[in-house]
Design a protein around this motif. Structure first.
Motif, PDB file in Angstrom:
ATOM      1  N   ASP A 112       0.838  -1.185   0.000  1.00  0.00           N
ATOM      2  CA  ASP A 112       0.000   0.000   0.000  1.00  0.00           C
ATOM      3  C   ASP A 112       0.879   1.243   0.000  1.00  0.00           C
ATOM      4  O   ASP A 112       2.015   1.219   0.452  1.00  0.00           O
ATOM      5  CB  ASP A 112      -0.901  -0.002   1.237  1.00  0.00           C
ATOM      6  CG  ASP A 112      -1.973   1.063   1.169  1.00  0.00           C
ATOM      7  OD1 ASP A 112      -2.530   1.270   0.075  1.00  0.00           O
ATOM      8  OD2 ASP A 112      -2.257   1.686   2.203  1.00  0.00           O
TER       9      ASP A 112
ATOM     10  N   LYS B 247      -7.831  -5.974  -2.974  1.00  0.00           N
ATOM     11  CA  LYS B 247      -8.296  -4.808  -2.221  1.00  0.00           C
ATOM     12  C   LYS B 247      -8.574  -5.267  -0.792  1.00  0.00           C
ATOM     13  O   LYS B 247      -9.163  -6.323  -0.578  1.00  0.00           O
ATOM     14  CB  LYS B 247      -9.557  -4.232  -2.863  1.00  0.00           C
ATOM     15  CG  LYS B 247      -9.294  -3.628  -4.236  1.00  0.00           C
ATOM     16  CD  LYS B 247     -10.583  -3.139  -4.882  1.00  0.00           C
ATOM     17  CE  LYS B 247     -10.365  -2.411  -6.178  1.00  0.00           C
ATOM     18  NZ  LYS B 247      -9.637  -3.079  -7.185  1.00  0.00           N
TER      19      LYS B 247
ATOM     20  N   HIS C 189      -4.387  -3.170   5.032  1.00  0.00           N
ATOM     21  CA  HIS C 189      -3.477  -2.887   3.929  1.00  0.00           C
ATOM     22  C   HIS C 189      -2.060  -3.341   4.271  1.00  0.00           C
ATOM     23  O   HIS C 189      -1.661  -3.364   5.427  1.00  0.00           O
ATOM     24  CB  HIS C 189      -3.474  -1.394   3.602  1.00  0.00           C
ATOM     25  CG  HIS C 189      -4.805  -0.903   3.132  1.00  0.00           C
ATOM     26  ND1 HIS C 189      -5.285  -1.163   1.871  1.00  0.00           N
ATOM     27  CD2 HIS C 189      -5.767  -0.194   3.761  1.00  0.00           C
ATOM     28  CE1 HIS C 189      -6.486  -0.631   1.741  1.00  0.00           C
ATOM     29  NE2 HIS C 189      -6.802  -0.034   2.873  1.00  0.00           N
TER      30      HIS C 189
END
Length: 184
Positions: A78, A111, A117
């Motif tokens: 991320d 996702k 993340h």
């Protein structure tokens, strides 16, 4: 008549450490043991513009997706912002290039929900032992987790080992692999 049960293929993971000189890794997992299939990186020429550099990034990722697919999941570290506006733009430019390459083959990066993340700090802590681990510490953690020799050569800059670390962080978080601590 006895019909042989088809062998289950290992789960295959693609990991990306994105910048305008990205790292990429492919790791298979079978019976909770991760195995390095491929790792590489491409250093783009800083003397050419970002548009040209992103074409190189896209080509590098597309070639490796084509070579090593199918993947069960695609993972990337991320990113929210860089040291300055140009650095932030460069990373998001590489994200777009990666997305184009992945989408051509029907893939997209996983996702995650907020808090899940794969941030740089999370990856460094999981694989390098500290949220402030340097690239050498992360590379050593990757070697350990993949059961590679201590002298296994990662490319200068270690973007390829960083891509491995992204995958390994996810695999550990999801309890999909055994680590030395698990075996003890």
């Amino acid at each position: 008549m006895i019909i042989a049960k088809p062998k289950e293929r290992p789960k295959r993971y693609l990991g990306l450490d994105l910048s305008l000189s990205p790292g990429l890794a492919v790791i298979d997992v079978k019976e909770r043991i991760p195995t390095l299939v491929y790792t590489g990186s491409v250093a783009t020429d800083t003397n050419i513009n970002h548009a040209a550099r992103s074409v190189v990034v896209e080509s590098f990722i597309a070639q490796n997706v084509y070579e090593y697919m199918p993947f069960d999941i695609v993972l990337r570290e991320d990113f929210t912002s860089g040291k300055n506006k140009d650095a932030t733009r460069a990373v998001f430019n590489s994200w777009t290039a990666a997305d184009r390459a992945l989408n051509v083959f029907g893939y997209e990066a996983a996702k995650f929900k907020k808090g899940e993340h794969l941030t740089p700090t999370t990856v460094k802590k999981a694989v390098g032992g500290s949220g402030r681990a340097d690239k050498k510490e992360v590379a050593n953690g990757v070697r350990r987790l993949l059961r590679l020799p201590d002298d296994y050569p990662f490319k200068d800059g270690n973007d390829d080992s960083d891509a491995c670390a992204v995958i390994l962080t996810y695999l550990m978080r999801e309890n999909l692999i055994d680590t030395e601590a698990d075996a003890a």
